[in-house]
Design a protein around this motif. Sequence first.
Motif, PDB file in Angstrom:
ATOM      1  N   HIS A  99       0.945  -0.883   0.108  1.00  0.00           N
ATOM      2  CA  HIS A  99       0.436  -0.445  -0.109  1.00  0.00           C
ATOM      3  C   HIS A  99       0.483   1.728  -0.271  1.00  0.00           C
ATOM      4  O   HIS A  99       1.978   1.129   1.062  1.00  0.00           O
ATOM      5  CB  HIS A  99      -0.805   0.048   1.083  1.00  0.00           C
ATOM      6  N   PRO A 100       0.386   1.909  -0.923  1.00  0.00           N
ATOM      7  CA  PRO A 100       1.966   3.625  -0.892  1.00  0.00           C
ATOM      8  C   PRO A 100       1.171   3.616   0.355  1.00  0.00           C
ATOM      9  O   PRO A 100       2.687   4.943   0.836  1.00  0.00           O
ATOM     10  CB  PRO A 100       0.777   4.030  -1.848  1.00  0.00           C
ATOM     11  N   CYS A 155     -11.063   6.011  -1.999  1.00  0.00           N
ATOM     12  CA  CYS A 155     -10.337   5.848  -1.853  1.00  0.00           C
ATOM     13  C   CYS A 155      -9.487   6.618  -0.938  1.00  0.00           C
ATOM     14  O   CYS A 155      -9.510   7.856  -1.079  1.00  0.00           O
ATOM     15  CB  CYS A 155      -8.490   5.359  -2.536  1.00  0.00           C
ATOM     16  N   PHE A 189      -7.212   7.320   1.430  1.00  0.00           N
ATOM     17  CA  PHE A 189      -5.654   7.687   0.956  1.00  0.00           C
ATOM     18  C   PHE A 189      -5.410   8.874  -0.219  1.00  0.00           C
ATOM     19  O   PHE A 189      -4.333   9.371  -0.437  1.00  0.00           O
ATOM     20  CB  PHE A 189      -4.998   6.883   0.720  1.00  0.00           C
ATOM     21  N   MET A 190      -6.193   9.147  -1.501  1.00  0.00           N
ATOM     22  CA  MET A 190      -6.085   9.364  -2.563  1.00  0.00           C
ATOM     23  C   MET A 190      -5.938  10.761  -2.605  1.00  0.00           C
ATOM     24  O   MET A 190      -4.775  10.907  -3.700  1.00  0.00           O
ATOM     25  CB  MET A 190      -7.493   9.428  -3.512  1.00  0.00           C
ATOM     26  N   CYS A 227      -2.061  10.409  -2.399  1.00  0.00           N
ATOM     27  CA  CYS A 227      -0.983   9.485  -2.329  1.00  0.00           C
ATOM     28  C   CYS A 227      -0.486  10.105  -3.790  1.00  0.00           C
ATOM     29  O   CYS A 227      -0.752  10.077  -4.894  1.00  0.00           O
ATOM     30  CB  CYS A 227      -2.105   8.188  -3.100  1.00  0.00           C
ATOM     31  N   GLU A 232       0.469   8.214  -6.085  1.00  0.00           N
ATOM     32  CA  GLU A 232       0.192   6.714  -7.425  1.00  0.00           C
ATOM     33  C   GLU A 232      -1.307   7.016  -8.239  1.00  0.00           C
ATOM     34  O   GLU A 232      -2.028   5.463  -8.372  1.00  0.00           O
ATOM     35  CB  GLU A 232       0.995   4.876  -6.891  1.00  0.00           C
ATOM     36  N   ALA A 233      -2.075   7.869  -7.253  1.00  0.00           N
ATOM     37  CA  ALA A 233      -2.921   8.049  -7.453  1.00  0.00           C
ATOM     38  C   ALA A 233      -3.972   7.874  -8.582  1.00  0.00           C
ATOM     39  O   ALA A 233      -3.213   8.167  -9.594  1.00  0.00           O
ATOM     40  CB  ALA A 233      -3.761   9.073  -6.831  1.00  0.00           C
ATOM     41  N   MET A 234      -4.615   7.080  -9.441  1.00  0.00           N
ATOM     42  CA  MET A 234      -5.136   6.138 -10.783  1.00  0.00           C
ATOM     43  C   MET A 234      -7.053   7.346 -10.591  1.00  0.00           C
ATOM     44  O   MET A 234      -7.432   7.645  -9.623  1.00  0.00           O
ATOM     45  CB  MET A 234      -5.288   5.720 -10.750  1.00  0.00           C
ATOM     46  N   CYS A 271      -9.122   5.368  -8.573  1.00  0.00           N
ATOM     47  CA  CYS A 271      -9.050   5.793  -7.240  1.00  0.00           C
ATOM     48  C   CYS A 271      -9.923   6.639  -6.328  1.00  0.00           C
ATOM     49  O   CYS A 271     -10.354   6.431  -5.192  1.00  0.00           O
ATOM     50  CB  CYS A 271      -8.084   6.426  -6.250  1.00  0.00           C
ATOM     51  N   PRO A 274     -11.796   0.912  -2.587  1.00  0.00           N
ATOM     52  CA  PRO A 274     -11.096  -0.326  -2.828  1.00  0.00           C
ATOM     53  C   PRO A 274     -11.161  -1.228  -1.852  1.00  0.00           C
ATOM     54  O   PRO A 274     -11.193  -1.276  -0.278  1.00  0.00           O
ATOM     55  CB  PRO A 274      -9.493  -0.035  -2.847  1.00  0.00           C
ATOM     56  N   CYS A 280      -5.943  -2.003  -2.021  1.00  0.00           N
ATOM     57  CA  CYS A 280      -5.326  -1.269  -2.605  1.00  0.00           C
ATOM     58  C   CYS A 280      -5.497  -0.782  -4.505  1.00  0.00           C
ATOM     59  O   CYS A 280      -5.684  -1.834  -5.026  1.00  0.00           O
ATOM     60  CB  CYS A 280      -3.901  -0.356  -3.128  1.00  0.00           C
ATOM     61  N   HIS A 281      -6.232  -0.560  -5.253  1.00  0.00           N
ATOM     62  CA  HIS A 281      -6.561  -0.207  -6.369  1.00  0.00           C
ATOM     63  C   HIS A 281      -5.481  -1.082  -7.168  1.00  0.00           C
ATOM     64  O   HIS A 281      -5.239  -1.366  -8.943  1.00  0.00           O
ATOM     65  CB  HIS A 281      -7.301   0.845  -7.142  1.00  0.00           C
ATOM     66  N   LEU A 282      -4.067  -0.136  -6.822  1.00  0.00           N
ATOM     67  CA  LEU A 282      -3.073  -1.549  -8.011  1.00  0.00           C
ATOM     68  C   LEU A 282      -2.481  -2.294  -7.433  1.00  0.00           C
ATOM     69  O   LEU A 282      -1.742  -2.785  -8.485  1.00  0.00           O
ATOM     70  CB  LEU A 282      -1.870  -0.405  -7.191  1.00  0.00           C
TER      71      LEU A 282
HETATM   72 FE1  SF4 Z   1      -3.321   5.267  -3.633  1.00  0.00          FE
HETATM   73 FE2  SF4 Z   1      -5.462   4.717  -5.602  1.00  0.00          FE
HETATM   74 FE3  SF4 Z   1      -3.955   2.713  -3.929  1.00  0.00          FE
HETATM   75 FE4  SF4 Z   1      -5.711   5.043  -3.062  1.00  0.00          FE
HETATM   76  S1  SF4 Z   1      -5.857   3.103  -4.455  1.00  0.00           S
HETATM   77  S2  SF4 Z   1      -3.782   4.204  -2.109  1.00  0.00           S
HETATM   78  S3  SF4 Z   1      -5.733   6.588  -4.405  1.00  0.00           S
HETATM   79  S4  SF4 Z   1      -3.238   4.276  -5.937  1.00  0.00           S
END
Ligand code: SF4
Length: 322
Positions: A248-249, A284, A286-287, A290, A292-294, A297, A302, A313-315
């Motif tokens: 997780h980021p 999410c 944490f977006m 984050c 690495e957000a997409m 998110c 997630p 986490c969607h990653l």
């Molecule tokens: Fe980051 Fe997206 Fe994972 Fe949340 S779901 S921690 S925003 S990459």
Amino acid sequence: MPDTVLSIRDLRVYFNIRAGTVRAVDGVDLDIAEGEKLGLVGESGSGKTTTALAIMRMIKPPGEIAGGTVKLDGRDLISLSEPEMRSVRGNDVAMVPQAAMNALNPVRRIRSQMLDGLRDHGINESRERSQERLNTLMAQVGLNSSVLNLFPHELSGGMKQRVTIAMAISHKPRLILADEPTSALDVVVQRQVMETLEDVRSEIGAAVILVGHDMGLMAQFADRIGVMYAGKLVELATVQQIFANPRHPYTRLLISSLPDTAGKRRLQGIPGLPPSLLAVPPGCPFMPRCPEAMDICGEEVPQLVGDPDLVSCHLHTEAVAA
Ligand code: SF4
């Protein structure tokens, strides 16, 4: 495979205040095996201490356990009556508090306080037998029995914390909740207190949930680490996995904020602040922080997935499902 001692499902703790509902713990699932040491980490307000208090059913108004189950050896603590729960506290689940000084009565000697604790949980025995019991408890936590004659203000911070550990183990609980037990102590004493906790834990075979924010301390003590963010568990894995391959980021940033003794890594802070638990943003939580957000998110929350190590986490969602 050791048996599961504690099984939490969909635990929710809400605080209803004038401004709305604070979702301090929002759907936590967690299993802890017999004798396991689990570290629960996260920033202030992430829900880790509230989770521990909910296990003890010690949430005070305006807070309430809004839903979920907390099963200790298969018995749901949430559905017990208050007298039944009083017997569980101390006997089956014990707490080592953050501030030992506040947990001890300043005007009573340690002996009287420990005897009260024994009597409260139904141990009424002869003077000689209780003296023997207290001496053994003191020895277990590395204290001389002469400490029993002292008042709390006559003890150092480390000694006070050892007394609270002795009180916690006096009924050989199945589970010990230790809420930042060393946060007020210097580093050397911290280590000694954690060693004492580990010694007594292994002697009585209890599981421990260690609540804190010090990833270094967690690395030394825990078998598994659960990372909490905005009232949810976002990663749960073995210590080795968390440090070697944090997924997780937020976990990655928590580890990057640890000092590197080899001096090779740049110390990195975590940008921004956790969201208000009165109004957690969609998707999410944490977006906003984050790196690495997409797009997805901000749209979908997630889910916590994986086996046995978990991450939300969607990653990782697709990779884990595949
Ligand atoms: Fe980051 Fe997206 Fe994972 Fe949340 S779901 S921690 S925003 S990459």
